[in-house]
Design a protein around this motif. Structure first.
Motif, PDB file in Angstrom:
ATOM      1  N   SER A 105      19.044 -19.789 -22.116  1.00 29.97           N
ATOM      2  CA  SER A 105      20.120 -20.602 -20.705  1.00 29.97           C
ATOM      3  C   SER A 105      20.391 -19.848 -20.558  1.00 29.97           C
ATOM      4  CB  SER A 105      20.617 -21.724 -21.590  1.00 29.97           C
ATOM      5  OG  SER A 105      21.738 -21.416 -22.476  1.00 29.97           O
ATOM      6  N   ARG A 106      20.687 -19.711 -19.457  1.00 30.66           N
ATOM      7  CA  ARG A 106      21.129 -18.982 -18.383  1.00 30.66           C
ATOM      8  C   ARG A 106      23.388 -18.892 -17.442  1.00 30.66           C
ATOM      9  NH1 ARG A 106      21.892 -17.739 -11.800  1.00 30.66           N
ATOM     10  NH2 ARG A 106      22.181 -15.917 -11.725  1.00 30.66           N
ATOM     11  N   LEU A 107      23.765 -18.224 -18.012  1.00 33.28           N
ATOM     12  CA  LEU A 107      25.409 -18.562 -18.186  1.00 33.28           C
ATOM     13  C   LEU A 107      25.789 -17.813 -16.542  1.00 33.28           C
ATOM     14  CD1 LEU A 107      26.517 -18.094 -21.398  1.00 33.28           C
ATOM     15  CD2 LEU A 107      25.739 -20.222 -20.677  1.00 33.28           C
ATOM     16  N   THR A 108      26.587 -18.743 -15.610  1.00 31.43           N
ATOM     17  CA  THR A 108      26.638 -17.879 -14.284  1.00 31.43           C
ATOM     18  C   THR A 108      28.104 -17.189 -14.551  1.00 31.43           C
ATOM     19  OG1 THR A 108      26.774 -19.913 -13.447  1.00 31.43           O
ATOM     20  CG2 THR A 108      24.827 -18.207 -13.490  1.00 31.43           C
ATOM     21  N   ALA A 109      28.790 -16.491 -13.574  1.00 26.67           N
ATOM     22  CA  ALA A 109      29.884 -16.456 -13.887  1.00 26.67           C
ATOM     23  C   ALA A 109      31.009 -17.692 -13.163  1.00 26.67           C
ATOM     24  CB  ALA A 109      30.526 -15.068 -13.215  1.00 26.67           C
ATOM     25  N   ASN A 110      30.369 -17.728 -12.518  1.00 25.29           N
ATOM     26  CA  ASN A 110      31.142 -18.750 -11.365  1.00 25.29           C
ATOM     27  C   ASN A 110      31.419 -19.967 -11.624  1.00 25.29           C
ATOM     28  OD1 ASN A 110      31.483 -19.935  -8.488  1.00 25.29           O
ATOM     29  ND2 ASN A 110      29.514 -20.855  -8.787  1.00 25.29           N
ATOM     30  N   ASP A 111      30.112 -20.710 -12.320  1.00 23.42           N
ATOM     31  CA  ASP A 111      30.089 -21.840 -13.365  1.00 23.42           C
ATOM     32  C   ASP A 111      30.720 -21.759 -13.849  1.00 23.42           C
ATOM     33  OD1 ASP A 111      27.897 -22.597 -11.751  1.00 23.42           O
ATOM     34  OD2 ASP A 111      26.530 -22.861 -13.061  1.00 23.42           O
ATOM     35  N   ILE A 112      31.116 -20.756 -14.815  1.00 24.88           N
ATOM     36  CA  ILE A 112      32.235 -20.409 -16.330  1.00 24.88           C
ATOM     37  C   ILE A 112      33.496 -20.332 -15.643  1.00 24.88           C
ATOM     38  CG2 ILE A 112      33.185 -19.213 -17.786  1.00 24.88           C
ATOM     39  CD1 ILE A 112      29.717 -18.258 -18.283  1.00 24.88           C
ATOM     40  N   ALA A 113      33.182 -20.005 -13.900  1.00 25.36           N
ATOM     41  CA  ALA A 113      35.092 -19.320 -13.853  1.00 25.36           C
ATOM     42  C   ALA A 113      35.554 -21.199 -13.303  1.00 25.36           C
ATOM     43  CB  ALA A 113      34.598 -18.320 -12.669  1.00 25.36           C
ATOM     44  N   LEU A 153      21.809 -11.088 -23.344  1.00 24.93           N
ATOM     45  CA  LEU A 153      21.040 -10.566 -22.689  1.00 24.93           C
ATOM     46  C   LEU A 153      21.234 -10.442 -21.199  1.00 24.93           C
ATOM     47  CD1 LEU A 153      18.317  -8.694 -23.485  1.00 24.93           C
ATOM     48  CD2 LEU A 153      17.262 -11.288 -22.878  1.00 24.93           C
ATOM     49  N   ASP A 154      21.011  -9.547 -21.194  1.00 25.57           N
ATOM     50  CA  ASP A 154      22.567  -8.825 -19.316  1.00 25.57           C
ATOM     51  C   ASP A 154      20.392  -8.048 -19.122  1.00 25.57           C
ATOM     52  OD1 ASP A 154      22.540  -8.151 -17.214  1.00 25.57           O
ATOM     53  OD2 ASP A 154      24.078  -6.779 -17.763  1.00 25.57           O
ATOM     54  N   ARG A 155      20.046  -9.481 -17.744  1.00 21.37           N
ATOM     55  CA  ARG A 155      19.105  -9.193 -17.282  1.00 21.37           C
ATOM     56  C   ARG A 155      19.476  -8.773 -15.708  1.00 21.37           C
ATOM     57  NH1 ARG A 155      15.136 -14.453 -18.870  1.00 21.37           N
ATOM     58  NH2 ARG A 155      15.273 -14.344 -20.915  1.00 21.37           N
ATOM     59  N   ARG A 156      19.278  -6.736 -15.188  1.00 17.88           N
ATOM     60  CA  ARG A 156      20.038  -7.036 -13.635  1.00 17.88           C
ATOM     61  C   ARG A 156      18.949  -7.117 -13.015  1.00 17.88           C
ATOM     62  NH1 ARG A 156      24.486  -4.639 -15.511  1.00 17.88           N
ATOM     63  NH2 ARG A 156      24.022  -2.989 -17.169  1.00 17.88           N
ATOM     64  N   GLY A 157      19.761  -7.997 -12.122  1.00 16.91           N
ATOM     65  CA  GLY A 157      19.893  -9.272 -11.047  1.00 16.91           C
ATOM     66  C   GLY A 157      18.826 -10.188 -11.103  1.00 16.91           C
ATOM     67  N   GLN A 158      19.109 -10.652 -12.156  1.00 17.45           N
ATOM     68  CA  GLN A 158      18.687 -11.823 -12.866  1.00 17.45           C
ATOM     69  C   GLN A 158      20.219 -12.376 -13.470  1.00 17.45           C
ATOM     70  OE1 GLN A 158      15.203 -12.919 -14.663  1.00 17.45           O
ATOM     71  NE2 GLN A 158      14.682 -10.944 -14.726  1.00 17.45           N
ATOM     72  N   GLY A 159      20.958 -11.896 -13.925  1.00 15.01           N
ATOM     73  CA  GLY A 159      22.359 -12.543 -14.656  1.00 15.01           C
ATOM     74  C   GLY A 159      22.601 -12.615 -16.265  1.00 15.01           C
ATOM     75  N   PHE A 160      22.829 -13.024 -16.522  1.00 10.63           N
ATOM     76  CA  PHE A 160      22.686 -13.158 -18.356  1.00 10.63           C
ATOM     77  C   PHE A 160      23.017 -14.872 -19.023  1.00 10.63           C
ATOM     78  CE2 PHE A 160      26.652 -10.932 -16.492  1.00 10.63           C
ATOM     79  CZ  PHE A 160      27.072  -9.347 -17.307  1.00 10.63           C
ATOM     80  N   PHE A 161      21.993 -14.484 -19.754  1.00 10.18           N
ATOM     81  CA  PHE A 161      21.688 -14.939 -20.554  1.00 10.18           C
ATOM     82  C   PHE A 161      21.753 -15.193 -22.203  1.00 10.18           C
ATOM     83  CE2 PHE A 161      18.601 -14.645 -17.033  1.00 10.18           C
ATOM     84  CZ  PHE A 161      18.555 -15.246 -16.542  1.00 10.18           C
ATOM     85  N   VAL A 162      21.793 -15.928 -23.241  1.00  8.24           N
ATOM     86  CA  VAL A 162      21.500 -16.635 -24.399  1.00  8.24           C
ATOM     87  C   VAL A 162      20.840 -16.589 -25.103  1.00  8.24           C
ATOM     88  CG1 VAL A 162      22.301 -18.040 -26.440  1.00  8.24           C
ATOM     89  CG2 VAL A 162      23.396 -18.698 -23.926  1.00  8.24           C
ATOM     90  N   GLN A 163      20.966 -15.183 -26.105  1.00  8.75           N
ATOM     91  CA  GLN A 163      20.030 -14.476 -27.035  1.00  8.75           C
ATOM     92  C   GLN A 163      18.890 -15.932 -27.805  1.00  8.75           C
ATOM     93  OE1 GLN A 163      18.863 -11.881 -26.682  1.00  8.75           O
ATOM     94  NE2 GLN A 163      20.253 -10.350 -26.760  1.00  8.75           N
ATOM     95  N   SER A 164      17.628 -15.991 -28.117  1.00 11.07           N
ATOM     96  CA  SER A 164      16.568 -16.592 -28.358  1.00 11.07           C
ATOM     97  C   SER A 164      16.152 -15.979 -29.082  1.00 11.07           C
ATOM     98  CB  SER A 164      16.436 -16.937 -27.060  1.00 11.07           C
ATOM     99  OG  SER A 164      14.928 -17.679 -27.904  1.00 11.07           O
ATOM    100  N   LEU A 165      16.275 -16.236 -30.606  1.00 13.03           N
ATOM    101  CA  LEU A 165      16.335 -15.007 -32.225  1.00 13.03           C
ATOM    102  C   LEU A 165      14.531 -15.243 -32.732  1.00 13.03           C
ATOM    103  CD1 LEU A 165      19.546 -14.420 -34.154  1.00 13.03           C
ATOM    104  CD2 LEU A 165      18.185 -13.034 -32.185  1.00 13.03           C
TER     105      LEU A 165
END
Length: 230
Positions: free
Chosen positions: A45-53, A77-89
């Motif tokens: 899942s993608r985590l956004t600074a806006n939603d968390i803030a 996981l920091d995907r440049r230009g896409q945002g931050f995502f929860v790691q999937s193992l």
């Protein structure tokens, strides 16, 4: 010149805005770390600074800084230009992490000078902290940190980072593994005894058990995510 000297000596009070930003960063970092450890955010899942803030009533800047820190620790996981995502193992990723934690503990086993007296009440969380079965998952984590700290604080810090990465999968251990309280009790007795070869054998058995059910742990976490999303 006086102000410069005072600043160097720590005599100038920290600016309120600087302190507030540092506090906001800590709130964001601690909250997100605990949520990730608990498996609150679904893998991928993608985590956004806006939603968390907005949810935490913070500004976006310290939240972004917290997300970057967690990405640096391997929790996101920091995907440049896409945002931050929860790691999937994947299964092999999980096995590798378990093996890394085992290796760190075996190093601690060889290098430690002495293990401080263990307080069982401090190691095992209370019923208000976590459900009974899950308490022994957290208890083993705490035990390993105490054990590693007796050897080397830097080693203990590396161990803590690995444990944070493994935490979401370990939350579902009670669904996959039986006898966790008895396992913890035996582990505590062995580590308290201090016999190096016995401790090494117990650690190998502990992690071999989890490596053997790595695929089942991933399925259990996926099932939990699915149930929560319905």
């Amino acid at each position: 010149m006086i102000r410069i000297l005072a600043s160097v000596c720590g005599l100038v009070a920290e600016h309120p805005m600087t302190r507030k930003r540092a506090d906001s960063f800590k709130i964001a970092l601690d909250t997100l770390r605990e949520e990730l450890r608990a498996g609150v955010h679904r893998a991928g899942s993608r985590l956004t600074a806006n939603d968390i803030a907005e949810r935490l009533s913070l500004s976006q800047t310290p939240v972004r800084e917290a997300l970057s820190r967690l990405a640096g620790e391997g929790l996101l996981l920091d995907r440049r230009g896409q945002g931050f995502f929860v790691q999937s193992l994947a299964e092999q990723d999980l096995i590798a992490l378990f093996r890394l934690e085992l290796e760190l503990l075996l190093i601690a086993c060889d290098e430690r000078s002495s293990l401080p007296p263990l307080d069982l009440d401090r190691l095992v969380p209370t019923a208000t902290e976590t459900p009974p079965d899950a308490a022994f998952v957290l208890a083993s984590e705490r035990l390993f940190r105490v054990f590693a700290s007796a050897s080397s604080p830097p080693l203990a810090r590396h161990l803590a980072r690995l444990q944070d990465q493994l935490a979401p999968l370990r939350t579902v251990e009670p669904r996959v593994l039986h006898g966790l309280p008895a396992e913890f009790g035996q582990l505590l007795d062995v580590i308290s005894s201090g016999a190096t070869e016995t401790v090494r054998s117990a650690l190998n058995a502990f992690f071999a058990r989890r490596i053997g059910v790595a695929a089942a742990l991933i399925r259990a976490l996926d099932a939990a995510d699915t149930i929560e999303s319905i």
